[in-house]
Design a protein around this motif. Structure first.
Motif, PDB file in Angstrom:
ATOM      1  N   ASN A  20       0.844  -1.208   0.000  1.00 22.04           N
ATOM      2  CA  ASN A  20       0.000   0.000   0.000  1.00 22.04           C
ATOM      3  C   ASN A  20       0.872   1.248   0.000  1.00 22.04           C
ATOM      4  O   ASN A  20       1.825   1.341   0.782  1.00 22.04           O
ATOM      5  CB  ASN A  20      -0.874   0.038   1.264  1.00 22.04           C
ATOM      6  N   ALA A  21       0.447   2.169  -0.849  1.00 21.84           N
ATOM      7  CA  ALA A  21       1.228   3.404  -0.975  1.00 21.84           C
ATOM      8  C   ALA A  21       1.377   4.103   0.378  1.00 21.84           C
ATOM      9  O   ALA A  21       2.414   4.725   0.656  1.00 21.84           O
ATOM     10  CB  ALA A  21       0.569   4.340  -1.986  1.00 21.84           C
ATOM     11  N   THR A  22       0.390   3.947   1.247  1.00 24.02           N
ATOM     12  CA  THR A  22       0.444   4.643   2.548  1.00 24.02           C
ATOM     13  C   THR A  22       1.569   4.103   3.434  1.00 24.02           C
ATOM     14  O   THR A  22       1.977   4.756   4.390  1.00 24.02           O
ATOM     15  CB  THR A  22      -0.892   4.455   3.304  1.00 24.02           C
ATOM     16  N   ASP A  23       2.061   2.883   3.122  1.00 24.41           N
ATOM     17  CA  ASP A  23       3.118   2.297   3.964  1.00 24.41           C
ATOM     18  C   ASP A  23       4.523   2.530   3.405  1.00 24.41           C
ATOM     19  O   ASP A  23       5.489   1.935   3.889  1.00 24.41           O
ATOM     20  CB  ASP A  23       2.882   0.784   4.121  1.00 24.41           C
ATOM     21  N   GLN A  24       4.626   3.362   2.364  1.00 25.45           N
ATOM     22  CA  GLN A  24       5.931   3.576   1.721  1.00 25.45           C
ATOM     23  C   GLN A  24       6.968   4.099   2.730  1.00 25.45           C
ATOM     24  O   GLN A  24       8.099   3.634   2.782  1.00 25.45           O
ATOM     25  CB  GLN A  24       5.783   4.570   0.560  1.00 25.45           C
ATOM     26  N   GLY A  25       6.520   5.058   3.552  1.00 22.52           N
ATOM     27  CA  GLY A  25       7.441   5.641   4.536  1.00 22.52           C
ATOM     28  C   GLY A  25       7.897   4.590   5.536  1.00 22.52           C
ATOM     29  O   GLY A  25       9.081   4.521   5.905  1.00 22.52           O
ATOM     30  N   TRP A  26       6.963   3.738   5.945  1.00 22.73           N
ATOM     31  CA  TRP A  26       7.301   2.680   6.919  1.00 22.73           C
ATOM     32  C   TRP A  26       8.340   1.720   6.287  1.00 22.73           C
ATOM     33  O   TRP A  26       9.324   1.339   6.921  1.00 22.73           O
ATOM     34  CB  TRP A  26       6.014   1.916   7.282  1.00 22.73           C
ATOM     35  N   ALA A  27       8.095   1.371   5.002  1.00 22.09           N
ATOM     36  CA  ALA A  27       9.022   0.464   4.298  1.00 22.09           C
ATOM     37  C   ALA A  27      10.410   1.102   4.193  1.00 22.09           C
ATOM     38  O   ALA A  27      11.440   0.436   4.365  1.00 22.09           O
ATOM     39  CB  ALA A  27       8.486   0.161   2.907  1.00 22.09           C
ATOM     40  N   MET A  28      10.444   2.400   3.925  1.00 23.12           N
ATOM     41  CA  MET A  28      11.747   3.078   3.804  1.00 23.12           C
ATOM     42  C   MET A  28      12.482   3.082   5.135  1.00 23.12           C
ATOM     43  O   MET A  28      13.715   2.996   5.179  1.00 23.12           O
ATOM     44  CB  MET A  28      11.556   4.503   3.260  1.00 23.12           C
ATOM     45  N   THR A  29      11.699   3.142   6.242  1.00 24.27           N
ATOM     46  CA  THR A  29      12.337   3.106   7.558  1.00 24.27           C
ATOM     47  C   THR A  29      12.907   1.713   7.836  1.00 24.27           C
ATOM     48  O   THR A  29      14.011   1.576   8.381  1.00 24.27           O
ATOM     49  CB  THR A  29      11.297   3.456   8.656  1.00 24.27           C
TER      50      THR A  29
ATOM     51  N   TRP B 242      16.638 -11.883  -1.157  1.00 28.30           N
ATOM     52  CA  TRP B 242      15.455 -11.837  -0.307  1.00 28.30           C
ATOM     53  C   TRP B 242      14.481 -10.749  -0.777  1.00 28.30           C
ATOM     54  O   TRP B 242      14.920  -9.672  -1.170  1.00 28.30           O
ATOM     55  CB  TRP B 242      15.817 -11.481   1.141  1.00 28.30           C
ATOM     56  N   ALA B 243      13.188 -11.064  -0.687  1.00 26.35           N
ATOM     57  CA  ALA B 243      12.180 -10.015  -0.827  1.00 26.35           C
ATOM     58  C   ALA B 243      11.579  -9.800   0.563  1.00 26.35           C
ATOM     59  O   ALA B 243      11.321 -10.768   1.286  1.00 26.35           O
ATOM     60  CB  ALA B 243      11.104 -10.450  -1.814  1.00 26.35           C
ATOM     61  N   LEU B 244      11.396  -8.539   0.927  1.00 24.70           N
ATOM     62  CA  LEU B 244      10.676  -8.243   2.174  1.00 24.70           C
ATOM     63  C   LEU B 244       9.297  -7.749   1.754  1.00 24.70           C
ATOM     64  O   LEU B 244       9.196  -6.795   0.971  1.00 24.70           O
ATOM     65  CB  LEU B 244      11.379  -7.141   2.962  1.00 24.70           C
ATOM     66  N   ILE B 245       8.261  -8.406   2.248  1.00 27.34           N
ATOM     67  CA  ILE B 245       6.920  -7.994   1.844  1.00 27.34           C
ATOM     68  C   ILE B 245       6.292  -7.197   2.986  1.00 27.34           C
ATOM     69  O   ILE B 245       6.265  -7.662   4.134  1.00 27.34           O
ATOM     70  CB  ILE B 245       6.063  -9.220   1.477  1.00 27.34           C
ATOM     71  N   ILE B 246       5.838  -6.010   2.635  1.00 25.30           N
ATOM     72  CA  ILE B 246       5.297  -5.115   3.661  1.00 25.30           C
ATOM     73  C   ILE B 246       3.856  -4.767   3.293  1.00 25.30           C
ATOM     74  O   ILE B 246       3.601  -4.109   2.279  1.00 25.30           O
ATOM     75  CB  ILE B 246       6.168  -3.860   3.782  1.00 25.30           C
ATOM     76  N   GLY B 247       2.917  -5.299   4.096  1.00 26.89           N
ATOM     77  CA  GLY B 247       1.493  -5.031   3.881  1.00 26.89           C
ATOM     78  C   GLY B 247       0.873  -4.551   5.185  1.00 26.89           C
ATOM     79  O   GLY B 247       1.592  -4.297   6.163  1.00 26.89           O
ATOM     80  N   GLU B 248      -0.453  -4.473   5.166  1.00 30.16           N
ATOM     81  CA  GLU B 248      -1.173  -3.947   6.338  1.00 30.16           C
ATOM     82  C   GLU B 248      -0.840  -4.705   7.627  1.00 30.16           C
ATOM     83  O   GLU B 248      -0.508  -4.113   8.642  1.00 30.16           O
ATOM     84  CB  GLU B 248      -2.666  -4.139   6.082  1.00 30.16           C
TER      85      GLU B 248
END
Ligand code: HAM
Length: 410
Positions: A326-335, A372-378
Motif C-alpha cells: 500500500n502506498a500509505t506504507d511507503q514511509g514505513w518500508a523506507m524506515t 530476499w524479498a521483504l513484503i510489507i502489507g497492512e
C-alpha cells in the motif's frame, strides 16, 4: 561502462589498491590536461605517441594543451613542482584515464585507464626489483599469475643507447628499401623501434644487425645482473629479451613488459622501466626514477576468464528488495530499509517505488538479483513485522519481527 562491468572494475581496482597500500605506496591525483610541451619533451618528439596519437587543443590564450597519453611525465612534473623530489625519495601511484589516438579494437581504446606506480630518488636495481615484486603481487592477488610472463631488458645508459643507435642506423641504411614502410620512416626518427617491427622481412634483416647487448657498459651490466639476481631470489620468473626497447624515449637501463598470450595482439598488460633522465629533461634537477603502468581494461579482460574473479557473479545489483503493498506504507518500508542498511552496511537494499501488484513487485525483485524479498502489507505494519521471502532457495517464507530481521539476512 555499464553497471555489471563497473562492478567487476571496482573489485579489480580495489584489489590492486590494496596491494599498492601493502607496499606503502601513496596515491596522488594528477590533472588530465598538461602543456603539450611536457609530453613532446618527456616522451620524445619522434615517438608514435607524440607524433601520431596525442589529443591536443589550443587553450584560449593559444597555449597548446594535451589530454595526457600516459602518467609518468605528469607525475614527474607534479612532484617536481611541489618540491617533493629534492633530496627525498617518493613512492607514489595514480589511477585514471589516458588518451591516445589509436586504432580501437578489443583491448586497445582511445580512452583507457591505467594504474601507474612511480619511484623517485632511488638509483639502484633494488627499486626495479621492488616494482616487479609489486606487479607480481598484483597478478597473485587476482589469481592470474600463471597467465602472465615477464620480459626484461636493459637499454644501458643514455650514452650506450646513443652508440647503439648509430650502429643500427649504419647497418640498416644500405638496406633501407627492403624494410617495411613504418621502419623506413623510423630509421631517421626513432630507429630503435624498428626492432619491434612485426614485418617478417624486416625481422629477417634484423637477424644480423648489431645487438644492443654489445653496447651496454660495465656499470649498466652490473645493475642488470643484480636485478636478475634479486628476481631469482624472489622467485619471479622472467625472460631476457634483448630486442625489447619500449615505445617511449625516457627509458634508461631496465625496461620490462608483463605479457599474456590470452589477449591476442593486445597482450601487454603492464609495462615500465627506469627513466633516470626524465626529471632533468622536463626542467628539474637530475633525479633517478622508475615505474610502470598497467592497462586496467586489459587486466580486467584477463580476469574475466582466469583467476579468482572468473567464477564470481557480478550480475546482481541488489541483495534485499522491499515490496510495498500500500502506498500509505511507503514511509514505513523506507524506515525498515534504513534499519537494515544501518545494521548491515554491506547489504544492497532497494525499496520498490511506483506501486503496483505484489506479483509484479516480486518479478522486479527477482530481476534485481536479490536473494530476499521483504513484503510489507497492512498486517506487517500493524504487527511491526515483515514477511521475508527467500528468492534463491526453498526456505519457506515467514513473518519476522523487525529486530530479528537483520539476523536472518545472512
Ligand atoms: P605504455 O607501455 O605506453 O607505458 O602503457 C602501459 C600500459 O597501458 C600498456 O602495457 C597497456 O596495458 C596499457 N595501454 C596502453 N595503450 C593502451 C590503449 N590504447 N588501450 C588500452 N590499454 C592501453 C606507459 O604509459 C608508461 N607511462 C609506463 C611507465 C610508468 N613507465 C614508467 N613508469
Amino acid at each position: 561502462m555499464m553497471p555489471e562491468d563497473a562492478r567487476r572494475w571496482r573489485v579489480v581496482e580495489e584489489t590492486l589498491r590494496q596491494v599498492l597500500g601493502s607496499f606503502a605506496y601513496e596515491e596522488i591525483h594528477l590533472p588530465l590536461l598538461e602543456f603539450t610541451e611536457l609530453f613532446s619533451r618527456g616522451i620524445g618528439e619522434a615517438t608514435d605517441i607524440v607524433a601520431k596519437e596525442m589529443y591536443s587543443l589550443e587553450d584560449r590564450d593559444g597555449t597548446s594543451m594535451t589530454l595526457r597519453p600516459e602518467g609518468t611525465a605528469g607525475c614527474a612534473r607534479a612532484l617536481q613542482q611541489a618540491g617533493l623530489l629534492f633530496n627525498q625519495t617518493q613512492r607514489v601511484f595514480y589511477t585514471g584515464p589516458m588518451f591516445r589516438y589509436e586504432r580501437p579494437q578489443k583491448g586497445r581504446y582511445r580512452q583507457f585507464d591505467q594504474i601507474g606506480a612511480e619511484v623517485f630518488g632511488l638509483i639502484g636495481p633494488d627499486v626495479d626489483a621492488e616494482l616487479l615484486a609489486l606487479s607480481w603481487n598484483f597478478w597473485q592477488a587476482l589469481g592470474i599469475e600463471s597467465h602472465v610472463t615477464l620480459e626484461l631488458n636493459t637499454l644501458g645508459s643514455a650514452q650506450c643507447r646513443a652508440g647503439y643507435r648509430r650502429a643500427l642506423v649504419d647497418y640498416l641504411t644500405p638496406q633501407v628499401k627492403a624494410l617495411d614502410e613504418d621502419s623506413q620512416r623510423r630509421l631517421s626518427s626513432n630507429p630503435l623501434r624498428i626492432l619491434d617491427s612485426k614485418s617478417a622481412q624486416t625481422q629477417e634483416i634484423l637477424e644480423n644487425a648489431p645487438s644492443l647487448s654489445d653496447f651496454i657498459d660495465a656499470a649498466s651490466r652490473k645493475h642488470f645482473a643484480r636485478l636478475c639476481e634479486l628476481l631469482e631470489q624472489l622467485g619471479i620468473g622472467f625472460t631476457h629479451d634483448p630486442r625489447l626497447v619500449r615505445g617511449l624515449d625516457y627509458y634508461t637501463h631496465t625496461v620490462f613488459e608483463w605479457v599474456t598470450a590470452e589477449l591476442g595482439a593486445q597482450g601487454t598488460i603492464c609495462a615500465g622501466g627506469r627513466y633516470d633522465g626524465l626529471v632533468e629533461l622536463i626542467g628539474g634537477k637530475s633525479t633517478p626514477g622508475a615505474g610502470f603502468a598497467l592497462g586496467l581494461e586489459r587486466v580486467i579482460l584477463l580476469t574475466e576468464n582466469h583467476g579468482h574473479l572468473a567464477e564470481q557473479d557480478f550480475s546482481a545489483a541488489t541483495d534485499v528488495y522491499c515490496c510495498v503493498l500500500n502506498a500509505t506504507d511507503q514511509g514505513w518500508a523506507m524506515t525498515v530499509a534504513a534499519n537494515v542498511r544501518q545494521a548491515r552496511p554491506s547489504l544492497r537494499v532497494r525499496v520498490h517505488a511506483g506501486g503496483g501488484k505484489l506479483k509484479n513487485q516480486l518479478r522486479r525483485a527477482d530481476l534485481s538479483g536479490a536473494s530476499w524479498a521483504l513484503i510489507i502489507g497492512e498486517d506487517e505494519v500493524a504487527n511491526n513485522q515483515v514477511t521475508v521471502k527467500w528468492l534463491r532457495d526453498d526456505t519457506p517464507q515467514r513473518m519476522v519481527a523487525i529486530p530479528a530481521l537483520t539476523e536472518l539476512l545472512k
